[in-house]
Design an enzyme around this catalytic site. Structure first.
Site, short mmCIF file in Angstrom:
data_model
loop_
_atom_site.label_atom_id
_atom_site.label_comp_id
_atom_site.label_asym_id
_atom_site.label_seq_id
_atom_site.Cartn_x
_atom_site.Cartn_y
_atom_site.Cartn_z
CG LEU A 1 -1.51 -0.68 1.59
CD1 LEU A 1 -2.73 -0.60 3.25
CD2 LEU A 1 -2.87 -1.06 0.03
CG ASP A 2 0.58 4.10 -3.11
OD1 ASP A 2 1.17 3.61 -3.20
OD2 ASP A 2 -0.41 4.87 -3.60
CE LYS A 3 5.39 9.30 5.18
NZ LYS A 3 6.28 10.40 5.10
NE ARG B 1 -2.42 8.49 -4.55
CZ ARG B 1 -0.83 8.49 -4.49
NH1 ARG B 1 -0.24 7.90 -4.02
NH2 ARG B 1 -0.33 10.16 -4.06
#
Length: 338
Positions: free
Chosen positions: A164-166, A269
């Protein structure tokens, strides 16, 4: 439940001790003298050292040069590209670098929902980086997993099979054995793992309440720090597919459920931005802070897969974190996990 990291199990530590070495991760610093031979005459310093100290990578040696750990004729040589000549004498101090120490255990609290001898499922908080990388060589989920589970130290990437992205919160699964890791990677590739997200986006949703976006994603040719929808006839990229379903609309924006069919970098996104609904807080893709959200409003709320050893169907859900829940309420939206 919250499980604090614990030292490796005795069996795991024994295996780690047997597998250990005194490579770049060692805390011991060694001063290694060298002399440039005729074969290295005229070479770059980093290339010459890679030949003279072959057990260490060129990238590691470049870091040592830039850190002032390499001396030529008694003076620091800080340019990897500097040319050397036959007869040049010097030394290199083989010291740890941030990158070489990245894969070290760091105790941290982990919100673990499920764990057995094969697999672990946890909730990643927003702000936690998954893998060590430039700018984040420590304090990552990988470091926490290495401290939590001694067996993770025997697996590539500590058993992490997806990311997962930060600033994205939510569910992740992690393998605890090599067989489980191989099985989970194959299941993801075969699209047998269900991953669903909830997103808060700018502008009210228009058009069909359910839609699917099939648009290839690659590195943005105008900004290499971003990903973008690309034309595969003109740019490098990979096919990407996301299903979207409107949950609720508001005057300021919309609450959407997203289902991944593929797993490209920043996929949700990028696809949301491409249809005119950048995520709240996602300034990289045209969003902006709103409703109290300073990070991208994206949360992995559902994860379902077959157990890699037993074949049992497993399904997990995670409620919205407080910042996300507050933003939804502030916009007058309602949300439940169904």
């Amino acid at each position: 439940m919250i499980i604090s990291a614990t030292p490796p199990e005795p069996e795991a530590q024994s295996l780690l001790d047997e597998a250990g070495d005194a490579g770049p991760d060692s805390e011991v610093r060694e001063l290694r003298p060298f002399e440039i031979g005729a074969a290295q005459h005229g070479e770059r310093l980093d290339r010459a050292l890679a030949l003279l100290v072959p057990e260490f990578s060129r990238s590691y040696l470049q870091q040592l040069i830039e850190a002032g750990a390499v001396l030529l004729h008694g003076r620091p040589a800080t340019k990897p590209s500097a040319r050397v000549h036959a007869g040049d004498a010097g030394s290199v101090e083989l010291r740890p670098t941030p990158q070489s120490q990245a894969f070290k255990p760091e105790p941290m609290a982990l919100e673990v929902l499920f764990q057995d001898q094969h697999v672990l499922v946890l909730v990643k908080p927003a702000g936690l980086v998954v893998h060590p990388a430039p700018g984040n060589w420590s304090g990552t989920l990988l470091n926490g997993l290495l401290a939590h589970d001694g067996l993770a130290q025997l697996l590539p990437r500590a058993g992490i099979v997806h990311r997962l992205d930060k600033d994205t919160s939510g569910l992740m699964m992690v393998a605890r054995s090599r067989a489980a890791m191989d099985s989970l990677v194959q299941a993801i590739a075969a699209r047998e793992v269900a991953r669903q997200y909830v997103a808060l986006a700018h502008r009210p949703w228009s058009g069909p309440a359910t839609r699917r976006v099939d648009a290839a994603i690659g590195r943005d040719p105008r900004n290499r720090l971003r990903m973008a929808v690309v034309d595969l006839d003109r740019n490098a990229g990979k096919p990407a597919s996301t299903g979207f379903e409107l949950l609720e609309n508001a005057d300021a924006g919309c609450l959407v459920r997203a289902t991944l069919q593929t797993g490209r970098t920043h996929q949700i996104r990028v696809h949301m931005a491409s249809i005119g609904h950048p995520l709240v807080g996602d300034e990289l893709y045209g969003g902006a802070p709103a409703a109290g959200m300073q990070r991208q409003a994206l949360h992995a709320f559902r994860l379902a897969f077959q157990h890699p050893a037993t074949g049992q169907a497993l399904e997990f859900s995670a409620p919205l974190p407080p910042d996300f829940s507050a933003a939804v309420a502030l916009w007058g939206l309602r949300y439940n996990l169904s």
